[in-house]
Design a protein around this motif. Structure first.
Motif, PDB file in Angstrom:
ATOM      1  N   ASN A 109       5.745   8.871  20.506  1.00 11.10           N
ATOM      2  CA  ASN A 109       5.163   9.942  19.693  1.00 11.10           C
ATOM      3  C   ASN A 109       3.652  10.055  19.925  1.00 11.10           C
ATOM      4  N   GLY A 110       3.267   9.856  21.174  1.00  9.11           N
ATOM      5  CA  GLY A 110       1.872  10.007  21.548  1.00  9.11           C
ATOM      6  C   GLY A 110       0.984   8.812  21.272  1.00  9.11           C
ATOM      7  N   HIS A 111       1.573   7.711  20.777  1.00  9.90           N
ATOM      8  CA  HIS A 111       0.777   6.534  20.430  1.00  9.90           C
ATOM      9  C   HIS A 111       1.309   5.293  21.134  1.00  9.90           C
ATOM     10  N   GLN A 112       0.399   4.344  21.361  1.00  7.75           N
ATOM     11  CA  GLN A 112       0.780   3.023  21.847  1.00  7.75           C
ATOM     12  C   GLN A 112       0.659   2.049  20.681  1.00  7.75           C
ATOM     13  N   SER A 113       1.691   1.288  20.415  1.00  2.00           N
ATOM     14  CA  SER A 113       1.761   0.505  19.183  1.00  2.00           C
ATOM     15  C   SER A 113       1.499  -0.984  19.420  1.00  2.00           C
ATOM     16  N   PHE A 114       1.196  -1.667  18.326  1.00  2.00           N
ATOM     17  CA  PHE A 114       0.803  -3.081  18.370  1.00  2.00           C
ATOM     18  C   PHE A 114       1.927  -3.993  17.864  1.00  2.00           C
ATOM     19  N   LEU A 115       2.055  -5.144  18.506  1.00  2.00           N
ATOM     20  CA  LEU A 115       3.022  -6.145  18.070  1.00  2.00           C
ATOM     21  C   LEU A 115       2.660  -6.608  16.669  1.00  2.00           C
ATOM     22  N   ASP A 116       3.656  -6.625  15.783  1.00  2.00           N
ATOM     23  CA  ASP A 116       3.386  -6.805  14.355  1.00  2.00           C
ATOM     24  C   ASP A 116       4.509  -7.612  13.711  1.00  2.00           C
ATOM     25  N   THR A 117       4.171  -8.325  12.650  1.00  2.00           N
ATOM     26  CA  THR A 117       5.200  -8.986  11.841  1.00  2.00           C
ATOM     27  C   THR A 117       5.364  -8.218  10.542  1.00  2.00           C
ATOM     28  N   SER A 118       6.632  -7.991  10.160  1.00  2.00           N
ATOM     29  CA  SER A 118       6.919  -7.236   8.947  1.00  2.00           C
ATOM     30  C   SER A 118       8.261  -7.677   8.392  1.00  2.00           C
ATOM     31  N   GLN A 119       8.308  -7.957   7.119  1.00  2.00           N
ATOM     32  CA  GLN A 119       9.512  -8.448   6.444  1.00  2.00           C
ATOM     33  C   GLN A 119       9.851  -9.853   6.935  1.00  2.00           C
ATOM     34  N   GLN A 120      10.936 -10.397   6.410  1.00  2.00           N
ATOM     35  CA  GLN A 120      11.265 -11.791   6.720  1.00  2.00           C
ATOM     36  C   GLN A 120      12.761 -11.992   6.875  1.00  2.00           C
ATOM     37  N   GLY A 121      13.113 -13.136   7.480  1.00  2.00           N
ATOM     38  CA  GLY A 121      14.511 -13.551   7.560  1.00  2.00           C
ATOM     39  C   GLY A 121      15.300 -13.023   8.739  1.00  2.00           C
ATOM     40  N   CYS A 122      14.672 -12.311   9.676  1.00  2.00           N
ATOM     41  CA  CYS A 122      15.423 -11.790  10.825  1.00  2.00           C
ATOM     42  C   CYS A 122      15.913 -12.926  11.711  1.00  2.00           C
ATOM     43  N   LEU A 127       9.705 -14.539  10.169  1.00  2.00           N
ATOM     44  CA  LEU A 127       9.278 -13.148  10.052  1.00  2.00           C
ATOM     45  C   LEU A 127       9.918 -12.270  11.128  1.00  2.00           C
ATOM     46  N   CYS A 128      10.147 -11.020  10.768  1.00  2.00           N
ATOM     47  CA  CYS A 128      10.683 -10.050  11.719  1.00  2.00           C
ATOM     48  C   CYS A 128       9.528  -9.512  12.574  1.00  2.00           C
ATOM     49  N   VAL A 129       9.821  -9.150  13.809  1.00  2.00           N
ATOM     50  CA  VAL A 129       8.801  -8.662  14.727  1.00  2.00           C
ATOM     51  C   VAL A 129       9.163  -7.265  15.200  1.00  2.00           C
TER      52      VAL A 129
END
Length: 232
Positions: A109-122, A127-129
């Motif tokens: 969508n026109g953007h380059q995104s960053f590796l991130d942690t969000s939520q837990q338990g995956c 943490l989920c990545v």
């Protein structure tokens, strides 16, 4: 006492031109220039502003704002489509224990995104990545410490590293890890674990510099390869 104009100053002194100030006879204030310039100083004496001769103007100097120093480390940028990653920071080589952002080079969508942690338990991990448009979505959720497996020194092409997420999770900072298979149609699932060696090399990653051998420099593109072997 009559005056022709009034000047209010907030500076420590200010120059008044053509100000007709009547002064009591006992005060001796001689005109300092033909045009009647005075330096009016803060404070009053006998109901009148105190004045003194203007001094020669100071020599002109150049004032420059000190440039903000970039944080030690790089803005790392893992690859989905192209696998390309770029490191942004100082021109010096990336070093053991530097803090980095990891930005994927594939545009979504026109953007380059960053590796991130969000939520837990995956995948039964901590943490989920995933990726996010911001490198600071939730404090340090997108900040990673790059830990050189061989210890202190510049990060070189083909070095093996651990990637530690700086987000504080229950008093700990967790490591990028592979666990379980088949997530999103890919080979291995990615999350974070308490240990950098949860299952042997599940938390070990090889940095592969796209430009070839050498130390990682600012804006280098890389691939990040998991060292985990499914066959053991």
């Amino acid at each position: 006492m009559g005056v022709s104009s009034l000047l209010l100053c907030l500076a420590s002194s200010c120059l008044v031109q053509g100000l007709n100030v009547q002064v009591p006879q006992q005060q001796q204030h001689s005109p300092l220039k033909p045009n009647g310039e005075y330096v009016v100083k803060p404070g009053w004496q006998n109901g009148h502003p105190t004045r003194e001769a203007p001094k020669d103007p100071p020599a002109k100097v150049a004032l420059s704002k000190k440039p903000a120093q970039k944080a030690e480390g790089f803005a790392v940028k893992p690859g989905l489509q192209s696998g390309g990653v770029s490191f942004q920071a100082s021109k010096a080589p990336l070093q053991h224990n530097d803090l980095v952002y990891i930005q994927n080079m594939m545009k979504y969508n026109g953007h380059q995104s960053f590796l991130d942690t969000s939520q837990q338990g995956c995948q039964s991990n901590e943490l989920c990545v995933s990726t996010n448009q911001k490198h600071d979505r939730d404090g340090a959720s997108g900040t990673w410490r790059i830990v050189r497996k061989a210890g202190p020194g510049a990060i070189q092409d083909s070095d093996e590293v651990y990637l530690q997420n700086m987000f504080d999770f229950r008093g700990e900072q967790t490591f990028l890890d592979t666990r379980e298979e088949g997530c999103d149609g890919n080979v291995l699932c990615v999350s974070t674990a308490k240990s950098n060696a949860r299952d042997r090399t599940s938390g070990t990653w090889k940095i592969m510099r796209k430009a070839g051998s050498g130390a990682l420099l600012d804006s280098d593109e890389v691939h990040i390869q998991s060292m985990y072997h499914l066959s053991g």
